[in-house]
Design an enzyme around this catalytic site. Sequence first.
Site, PDB file in Angstrom:
ATOM      1  N   LYS A 239       0.827  -1.221   0.083  1.00 57.98           N
ATOM      2  CA  LYS A 239       0.209  -0.001   0.028  1.00 57.98           C
ATOM      3  C   LYS A 239       0.875   1.203  -0.185  1.00 57.98           C
ATOM      4  O   LYS A 239       1.815   1.115   0.303  1.00 57.98           O
ATOM      5  CB  LYS A 239      -0.881   0.006   1.264  1.00 57.98           C
ATOM      6  CG  LYS A 239      -2.123   0.983   1.169  1.00 57.98           C
ATOM      7  CD  LYS A 239      -3.369   0.098   0.436  1.00 57.98           C
ATOM      8  CE  LYS A 239      -4.490   1.230   0.029  1.00 57.98           C
ATOM      9  NZ  LYS A 239      -5.562   0.437  -0.361  1.00 57.98           N
TER      10      LYS A 239
ATOM     11  N   ASP B 251      -6.951   4.565  -4.573  1.00 61.85           N
ATOM     12  CA  ASP B 251      -7.631   4.427  -3.151  1.00 61.85           C
ATOM     13  C   ASP B 251      -8.169   5.847  -2.967  1.00 61.85           C
ATOM     14  O   ASP B 251      -8.342   6.687  -3.833  1.00 61.85           O
ATOM     15  CB  ASP B 251      -6.685   4.198  -1.993  1.00 61.85           C
ATOM     16  CG  ASP B 251      -7.281   3.516  -0.780  1.00 61.85           C
ATOM     17  OD1 ASP B 251      -7.884   2.466  -0.311  1.00 61.85           O
ATOM     18  OD2 ASP B 251      -7.270   4.499   0.131  1.00 61.85           O
TER      19      ASP B 251
HETATM   20  P1  NAP Z   1     -12.915   8.020  -2.488  1.00 56.64           P
HETATM   21  O1  NAP Z   1     -13.462   7.826  -4.055  1.00 56.64           O
HETATM   22  O2  NAP Z   1     -11.833   9.101  -2.498  1.00 56.64           O
HETATM   23  O3  NAP Z   1     -13.896   8.390  -1.342  1.00 56.64           O
HETATM   24  C1  NAP Z   1     -13.821   8.547  -0.121  1.00 56.64           C
HETATM   25  C2  NAP Z   1     -15.429   8.977   0.548  1.00 56.64           C
HETATM   26  O4  NAP Z   1     -15.037   8.661   1.718  1.00 56.64           O
HETATM   27  C3  NAP Z   1     -15.358  10.451   0.203  1.00 56.64           C
HETATM   28  O5  NAP Z   1     -16.958  10.465  -0.036  1.00 56.64           O
HETATM   29  C4  NAP Z   1     -14.946  10.985   1.220  1.00 56.64           C
HETATM   30  O6  NAP Z   1     -15.429  12.411   1.603  1.00 56.64           O
HETATM   31  C5  NAP Z   1     -15.257  10.288   2.429  1.00 56.64           C
HETATM   32  N1  NAP Z   1     -14.446  10.281   3.419  1.00 56.64           N
HETATM   33  C6  NAP Z   1     -12.965  10.226   3.644  1.00 56.64           C
HETATM   34  N2  NAP Z   1     -12.576  10.477   4.906  1.00 56.64           N
HETATM   35  C7  NAP Z   1     -13.694  10.711   5.435  1.00 56.64           C
HETATM   36  C8  NAP Z   1     -13.946  10.944   7.013  1.00 56.64           C
HETATM   37  N3  NAP Z   1     -12.763  11.194   7.743  1.00 56.64           N
HETATM   38  N4  NAP Z   1     -15.043  11.233   7.500  1.00 56.64           N
HETATM   39  C9  NAP Z   1     -16.428  11.123   6.694  1.00 56.64           C
HETATM   40  N5  NAP Z   1     -16.134  10.816   5.193  1.00 56.64           N
HETATM   41  C10 NAP Z   1     -14.913  10.517   4.810  1.00 56.64           C
HETATM   42  O7  NAP Z   1     -12.228   6.710  -2.013  1.00 56.64           O
HETATM   43  P2  NAP Z   1     -12.813   5.148  -2.269  1.00 56.64           P
HETATM   44  O8  NAP Z   1     -11.742   4.874  -3.236  1.00 56.64           O
HETATM   45  O9  NAP Z   1     -14.287   4.975  -2.288  1.00 56.64           O
HETATM   46  O10 NAP Z   1     -12.514   4.569  -1.074  1.00 56.64           O
HETATM   47  C11 NAP Z   1     -13.163   4.459   0.412  1.00 56.64           C
HETATM   48  C12 NAP Z   1     -13.134   3.307   0.993  1.00 56.64           C
HETATM   49  O11 NAP Z   1     -12.947   2.089   0.549  1.00 56.64           O
HETATM   50  C13 NAP Z   1     -11.256   3.518   1.852  1.00 56.64           C
HETATM   51  O12 NAP Z   1     -11.424   2.642   2.906  1.00 56.64           O
HETATM   52  C14 NAP Z   1     -10.728   2.595   0.747  1.00 56.64           C
HETATM   53  O13 NAP Z   1      -9.259   2.228   1.531  1.00 56.64           O
HETATM   54  C15 NAP Z   1     -11.670   1.474   0.579  1.00 56.64           C
HETATM   55  N6  NAP Z   1     -11.375   0.541  -0.611  1.00 56.64           N
HETATM   56  C16 NAP Z   1     -11.164   1.248  -1.789  1.00 56.64           C
HETATM   57  C17 NAP Z   1     -11.032   0.341  -2.787  1.00 56.64           C
HETATM   58  C18 NAP Z   1     -10.921   1.065  -4.342  1.00 56.64           C
HETATM   59  O14 NAP Z   1     -11.043   0.238  -5.220  1.00 56.64           O
HETATM   60  N7  NAP Z   1     -11.471   2.215  -4.518  1.00 56.64           N
HETATM   61  C19 NAP Z   1     -10.775  -1.174  -2.731  1.00 56.64           C
HETATM   62  C20 NAP Z   1     -10.841  -1.595  -1.489  1.00 56.64           C
HETATM   63  C21 NAP Z   1     -11.004  -0.737  -0.449  1.00 56.64           C
HETATM   64  P3  NAP Z   1     -14.725  13.588   1.344  1.00 56.64           P
HETATM   65  O15 NAP Z   1     -14.742  13.708  -0.117  1.00 56.64           O
HETATM   66  O16 NAP Z   1     -15.499  14.614   2.195  1.00 56.64           O
HETATM   67  O17 NAP Z   1     -13.461  13.429   2.030  1.00 56.64           O
END
Ligand code: NAP
Length: 449
Positions: free
Chosen positions: A129, A169
């Site tokens: 990561k 991510d």
């Molecule tokens: P993303 O597109 O950047 O979206 C993240 C979302 O979470 C945004 O709406 C953000 O809001 C919100 N957020 C972030 N920090 C926050 C906080 N402290 N309090 C409340 N809301 C918060 O990211 P993503 O890819 O969807 O990833 C989301 C989660 O899934 C993470 O834990 C990541 O590690 C996990 N994940 C992602 C993938 C992937 O393929 N993308 C795969 C496995 C796991 P704001 O815009 O206001 O910050």
Amino acid sequence: MKSLHPALTPVYDDVLRRNQGELEFHQAVYEVLESLSPVVTKRPEFVEASIIERICEPERQIIFRVPWTDDQNRVHINRGFRVEFNSALGPYKGGLRFHPSVYLGIVKFLGFEQIFKNALTGMPIGGGKGGSDFDPKGRSDAEIMRFCQSFMTELYRHLGEYTDVPAGDIGVGGREIGYLFGQYKRITNRYESGVLTGKGFSWGGSQARTEATGYGTVFFAREMLKAKGETFEGKRVLVSGSGNVAIYATEKVHQLGGTVVAMSDSSGYIVDEQGIDLDLMREVKEVQRGRVADYAAARGAHVKFVADGSIWDVPADVALPCATQNELDEVAAKTLIGNGVKLVAEGANMPCTPTAVAAFQGAGVLFAPGKAANAGGVATSALEMQQNASRDKWSFEHTEARLDKIMTGIHELTLTTADEYGLGADYVAGANIAGFTQVADAMLAMGVI
Ligand code: NAP
């Protein structure tokens, strides 16, 4: 929290001593170790060969300076990270996170979880990561590009399709992967598609990769419901976040007959009793890069926006935390339980605190940990690598069908492993043991390295 097997206590103490102040990493390690007591008893060879100590220590950790200039020509310095945690099953694989909260402890927790998640997919990928404490919010496209180029100018020397293959991510989506890939190609003079995943479809990406984590989480939850003779039909669902995982989890819930009534971002949450209008949410989030409050304003008076509140106060049958780590604590868990929640599946990584998980399990709520439920993203990344290696492109339908099969397989493996170790339908223990034993067997076979 359960106590640790006596053979594992010194291992955990060592992790605390060596990784001081890295609280999220401690939490992730403890959560795996507390599941491993039956493995220690059944497979003492893992203890004799110090496999668990070795798994807790990354193979390599890279920390670097990322200088870049903003649109006013001011110089900024961020810190870049890549933790290459474990390559027993294949090249390091795991996303890059750009968020101001990123520090070594976050990257290590994510890298550690990634080892077991990747093993569960059955694909030949190790765990890693990376990321940076760079905050993309409010930055122009040109600033994002310059940051990504500077980040890759150091990172490229550590990557390779047989070495380390990052993806996206939080804060890293298709736009950022494009800039990162462009700089990699420029520096190395190689069109090495398999070095990054999450690419655009026209230049080496896979169909369904964008949708994969959200869709996969819902496929996993569908299997959990099916095991109880239920479906998503008519279910009220909460999805926290409004980023990549949240949007595509919502889409799949709607396709399966459920209704997502609430979503959130770091400024608050919205409740839309008519069901989230996904076209509007995507326009606000993916095109305008706006806030959920903008969705509420555009959608109409029936939508409630609650600034800084907890989305988990909204009554629902199913909760899918898809935002970030430790976003759902014991208080929130008890509120959800009081409101009759039946199932919680983690789309995000470690969004539920250990006490929240214990509360769900104690109340008989079906609970799926992220390393099983959100493995669809990395699994489809591995499918992207497969297409790159064979210079092939699959259709959306074919790729989604492969993803569905992988998620159904992880569900089955998790349950059969829990059953084999006499743990009933404990998805947490089943996922940890099934992931761990695959990696541990490979490490044992490869000797002391
Ligand atoms: P993303 O597109 O950047 O979206 C993240 C979302 O979470 C945004 O709406 C953000 O809001 C919100 N957020 C972030 N920090 C926050 C906080 N402290 N309090 C409340 N809301 C918060 O990211 P993503 O890819 O969807 O990833 C989301 C989660 O899934 C993470 O834990 C990541 O590690 C996990 N994940 C992602 C993938 C992937 O393929 N993308 C795969 C496995 C796991 P704001 O815009 O206001 O910050």
